[in-house]
Motif scaffolding. Sequence first.
Motif, PDB file in Angstrom:
ATOM      1  N   ARG A   1      -7.616  82.545  45.796  1.00 16.83           N
ATOM      2  CA  ARG A   1      -6.524  81.818  46.458  1.00 16.83           C
ATOM      3  C   ARG A   1      -5.846  82.649  47.554  1.00 16.83           C
ATOM      4  NH1 ARG A   1      -4.942  76.978  43.722  1.00 16.83           N
ATOM      5  NH2 ARG A   1      -5.547  76.929  41.536  1.00 16.83           N
TER       6      ARG A   1
ATOM      7  N   LYS B   1       0.178  80.963  40.092  1.00 16.15           N
ATOM      8  CA  LYS B   1      -1.225  80.618  39.809  1.00 16.15           C
ATOM      9  C   LYS B   1      -2.060  81.893  39.778  1.00 16.15           C
ATOM     10  CE  LYS B   1      -0.818  76.450  42.684  1.00 16.15           C
ATOM     11  NZ  LYS B   1      -1.292  75.706  43.859  1.00 16.15           N
TER      12      LYS B   1
ATOM     13  N   GLN C   1      -2.118  78.026  35.801  1.00 15.79           N
ATOM     14  CA  GLN C   1      -0.890  77.959  36.596  1.00 15.79           C
ATOM     15  C   GLN C   1       0.294  77.458  35.778  1.00 15.79           C
ATOM     16  OE1 GLN C   1      -0.649  74.525  39.511  1.00 15.79           O
ATOM     17  NE2 GLN C   1      -2.844  74.862  39.474  1.00 15.79           N
TER      18      GLN C   1
ATOM     19  N   GLU D   1       3.780  80.387  44.716  1.00 15.97           N
ATOM     20  CA  GLU D   1       3.971  79.483  45.857  1.00 15.97           C
ATOM     21  C   GLU D   1       5.275  78.731  45.704  1.00 15.97           C
ATOM     22  OE1 GLU D   1      -0.669  78.079  45.824  1.00 15.97           O
ATOM     23  OE2 GLU D   1       0.838  76.550  46.201  1.00 15.97           O
ATOM     24  N   LYS D   2       5.920  78.480  46.802  1.00 17.57           N
ATOM     25  CA  LYS D   2       7.071  77.573  46.780  1.00 17.57           C
ATOM     26  C   LYS D   2       6.544  76.185  46.438  1.00 17.57           C
ATOM     27  CE  LYS D   2      10.710  77.649  48.327  1.00 17.57           C
ATOM     28  NZ  LYS D   2      11.972  77.535  47.654  1.00 17.57           N
ATOM     29  N   TRP D   3       7.287  75.463  45.623  1.00 14.16           N
ATOM     30  CA  TRP D   3       6.897  74.089  45.271  1.00 14.16           C
ATOM     31  C   TRP D   3       7.299  73.187  46.435  1.00 14.16           C
ATOM     32  CZ3 TRP D   3       4.004  72.634  41.240  1.00 14.16           C
ATOM     33  CH2 TRP D   3       3.938  71.282  40.933  1.00 14.16           C
ATOM     34  N   VAL D   4       6.329  72.541  47.065  1.00 16.37           N
ATOM     35  CA  VAL D   4       6.722  71.654  48.172  1.00 16.37           C
ATOM     36  C   VAL D   4       6.952  70.254  47.621  1.00 16.37           C
ATOM     37  CG1 VAL D   4       5.528  72.968  49.985  1.00 16.37           C
ATOM     38  CG2 VAL D   4       4.324  71.153  48.845  1.00 16.37           C
TER      39      VAL D   4
ATOM     40  N   PHE E   1       6.550  66.461  47.928  1.00 20.41           N
ATOM     41  CA  PHE E   1       5.619  65.646  48.723  1.00 20.41           C
ATOM     42  C   PHE E   1       5.683  64.185  48.299  1.00 20.41           C
ATOM     43  CE2 PHE E   1       3.102  67.652  45.278  1.00 20.41           C
ATOM     44  CZ  PHE E   1       2.604  66.539  44.635  1.00 20.41           C
TER      45      PHE E   1
ATOM     46  N   GLU F   1      -0.468  63.050  47.701  1.00 21.54           N
ATOM     47  CA  GLU F   1      -1.536  64.038  47.892  1.00 21.54           C
ATOM     48  C   GLU F   1      -2.741  63.313  48.475  1.00 21.54           C
ATOM     49  OE1 GLU F   1      -2.050  67.201  44.860  1.00 21.54           O
ATOM     50  OE2 GLU F   1      -0.762  65.971  43.613  1.00 21.54           O
TER      51      GLU F   1
ATOM     52  N   HIS G   1      -2.566  62.578  40.411  1.00 23.35           N
ATOM     53  CA  HIS G   1      -2.937  63.449  39.288  1.00 23.35           C
ATOM     54  C   HIS G   1      -2.093  63.108  38.070  1.00 23.35           C
ATOM     55  CE1 HIS G   1      -4.353  65.772  42.765  1.00 23.35           C
ATOM     56  NE2 HIS G   1      -5.207  66.315  41.934  1.00 23.35           N
TER      57      HIS G   1
ATOM     58  N   HIS H   1      -2.011  67.503  36.022  1.00 25.03           N
ATOM     59  CA  HIS H   1      -2.803  68.368  36.899  1.00 25.03           C
ATOM     60  C   HIS H   1      -4.266  67.960  37.023  1.00 25.03           C
ATOM     61  CE1 HIS H   1       0.400  71.293  37.405  1.00 25.03           C
ATOM     62  NE2 HIS H   1       0.598  71.240  36.105  1.00 25.03           N
TER      63      HIS H   1
ATOM     64  N   PHE I   1      -0.915  68.151  50.786  1.00 26.54           N
ATOM     65  CA  PHE I   1       0.290  67.403  50.415  1.00 26.54           C
ATOM     66  C   PHE I   1       0.827  66.733  51.676  1.00 26.54           C
ATOM     67  CE2 PHE I   1       0.654  71.411  47.725  1.00 26.54           C
ATOM     68  CZ  PHE I   1       0.131  70.824  46.585  1.00 26.54           C
TER      69      PHE I   1
ATOM     70  N   ASN J   1      -3.227  72.503  50.606  1.00 22.71           N
ATOM     71  CA  ASN J   1      -3.147  73.089  49.270  1.00 22.71           C
ATOM     72  C   ASN J   1      -4.367  73.961  48.993  1.00 22.71           C
ATOM     73  OD1 ASN J   1      -2.575  73.715  46.594  1.00 22.71           O
ATOM     74  ND2 ASN J   1      -3.377  71.783  45.823  1.00 22.71           N
ATOM     75  N   GLU J   2      -5.516  73.331  48.796  1.00 23.58           N
ATOM     76  CA  GLU J   2      -6.696  74.162  48.507  1.00 23.58           C
ATOM     77  C   GLU J   2      -7.959  73.473  48.971  1.00 23.58           C
ATOM     78  OE1 GLU J   2      -7.076  74.882  44.333  1.00 23.58           O
ATOM     79  OE2 GLU J   2      -7.295  72.782  43.842  1.00 23.58           O
TER      80      GLU J   2
HETATM   81  P1  AMP Z   1      -4.032  73.233  42.456  1.00 25.61           P
HETATM   82  O1  AMP Z   1      -4.822  73.768  41.322  1.00 25.61           O
HETATM   83  O2  AMP Z   1      -3.530  74.302  43.383  1.00 25.61           O
HETATM   84  O3  AMP Z   1      -4.726  72.119  43.185  1.00 25.61           O
HETATM   85  O4  AMP Z   1      -2.742  72.550  41.792  1.00 25.61           O
HETATM   86  C1  AMP Z   1      -2.878  71.420  40.950  1.00 25.61           C
HETATM   87  C2  AMP Z   1      -1.795  70.398  41.265  1.00 25.61           C
HETATM   88  O5  AMP Z   1      -0.482  71.002  41.055  1.00 25.61           O
HETATM   89  C3  AMP Z   1      -1.780  69.911  42.713  1.00 25.61           C
HETATM   90  O6  AMP Z   1      -2.678  68.860  42.893  1.00 25.61           O
HETATM   91  C4  AMP Z   1      -0.310  69.489  42.842  1.00 25.61           C
HETATM   92  O7  AMP Z   1      -0.084  68.231  42.246  1.00 25.61           O
HETATM   93  C5  AMP Z   1       0.441  70.541  42.054  1.00 25.61           C
HETATM   94  N1  AMP Z   1       0.812  71.687  42.928  1.00 25.61           N
HETATM   95  C6  AMP Z   1       0.155  72.847  43.049  1.00 25.61           C
HETATM   96  N2  AMP Z   1       0.763  73.676  43.930  1.00 25.61           N
HETATM   97  C7  AMP Z   1       1.848  73.035  44.388  1.00 25.61           C
HETATM   98  C8  AMP Z   1       2.894  73.366  45.319  1.00 25.61           C
HETATM   99  N3  AMP Z   1       2.953  74.540  45.957  1.00 25.61           N
HETATM  100  N4  AMP Z   1       3.837  72.446  45.545  1.00 25.61           N
HETATM  101  C9  AMP Z   1       3.809  71.247  44.917  1.00 25.61           C
HETATM  102  N5  AMP Z   1       2.858  70.870  44.027  1.00 25.61           N
HETATM  103  C10 AMP Z   1       1.891  71.749  43.753  1.00 25.61           C
END
Ligand code: AMP
Length: 376
Positions: free
Chosen positions: A109, A149, A160, A185-188, A190, A193, A216, A219, A260, A269-270
């Motif tokens: 990441r 994470k 995470q 990470e800061k929680w954004v 949104f 997605e 989702h 998650h 997001f 995001n990723e």
């Molecule tokens: P990820 O494994 O990074 O895709 O995270 C899984 C899920 O967690 C994402 O699809 C989002 O719903 C939520 N999430 C992860 N990171 C963030 C973030 N920085 N801000 C807001 N929601 C997040």
Amino acid sequence: MQKNKIILPPKTIGIIGGGQLGRMMAIAAKYMGYQVAVLDPTPNCPTAQVADKQITAAFDDLEAIRQLTALSDVVTYEFENVDLEAATYIEETGKLPQGGFALEITQNREKEKRIMREVGLPIPDFYIVKNGSECEKVLNEITYPAVIKTCSGGYDGKGQIKLTGEADATEAMAFADKHQHCIIEKWVSFDKEISVVFTRSQSGEVEFFPIAENEHKEHILYKTTVPATISNTVKHKAIDATIKLAEKMNIVGTFAIEMFVDGEAIFINEMAPRPHNSGHYTIEACNISQFTQHIRAICGLPLTNVELLQPAAMINVLGADMERALAYMSNSNDGYIHLYGKDAVKEKRKMGHITFIAETNERVDKLVRDYEGEKA
Ligand code: AMP
């Protein structure tokens, strides 16, 4: 720019990883007349059930990787955690058109975020921490909510923790001590997605699938709806970000970027260097699936121009949903059900998916509601 190296049927495609993504790639390849070999440690894994040959060995077993490479004309993978030494070996034989770079980036990441930042893309603010005390320092400086994470190895929300306030700091510090290399990470906030699934050929042409909107639950992807209800501005931002990353990383094959959307803003995001769960709808709703397009790209064939045939929704079938899905299958002639042939049913394991297509979004919504109301 590289030229496409053309591989025609009945040549052999080797797939590292034998889960549902490998299985759907293999099915697409078999339709086209290719032979398929898969490497996976689980005998009779979902991909092996539809492939010509399985090498049953661990993913980091270099002898098994050599065997797979020797019997394949081209090699691909269904997940990002391919052993990098193995990837380098296959690349050096000229049989890995996707290369090892996209794997190296998406396995980590921190590298993923840095490359996004390098090409100037909007991402949530982030901090890398290597232990509990570094984590404590960061948490003293930022405002909540945030999320910590692991930098490698997490998926479907594993690896995470969401941090809503100071009360979560102790848990976060223990997490950082345990996993060592973590990202905060800061929680954004949104509104929704989305994901951009696209395919890039070896010579650099890109074909986009329609942007998907994702919901989702705990998650894990629950539902993908297409077309996404986003403005043209958001659409252009998402496509522009995708093109920048695709070129920077010299991507080949089908690839997905999750984002997001907040008002007219996007945050990346990723990314996943392979076909993606949010692209499964393409099997029925588009003129070409993400899997067939992937096979075309790695085999050096010209990409097909993508068209959406009908609005669609895809719902994942987890272990807990199996009875409902089977009851629906027995009672309804709507919905296209895919089950992956996994040996054991576990509550949160992805066992299959169902795609609903119809002439209008309203009709698709109705089909989804009917399915959700189905009694197991
Ligand atoms: P990820 O494994 O990074 O895709 O995270 C899984 C899920 O967690 C994402 O699809 C989002 O719903 C939520 N999430 C992860 N990171 C963030 C973030 N920085 N801000 C807001 N929601 C997040």
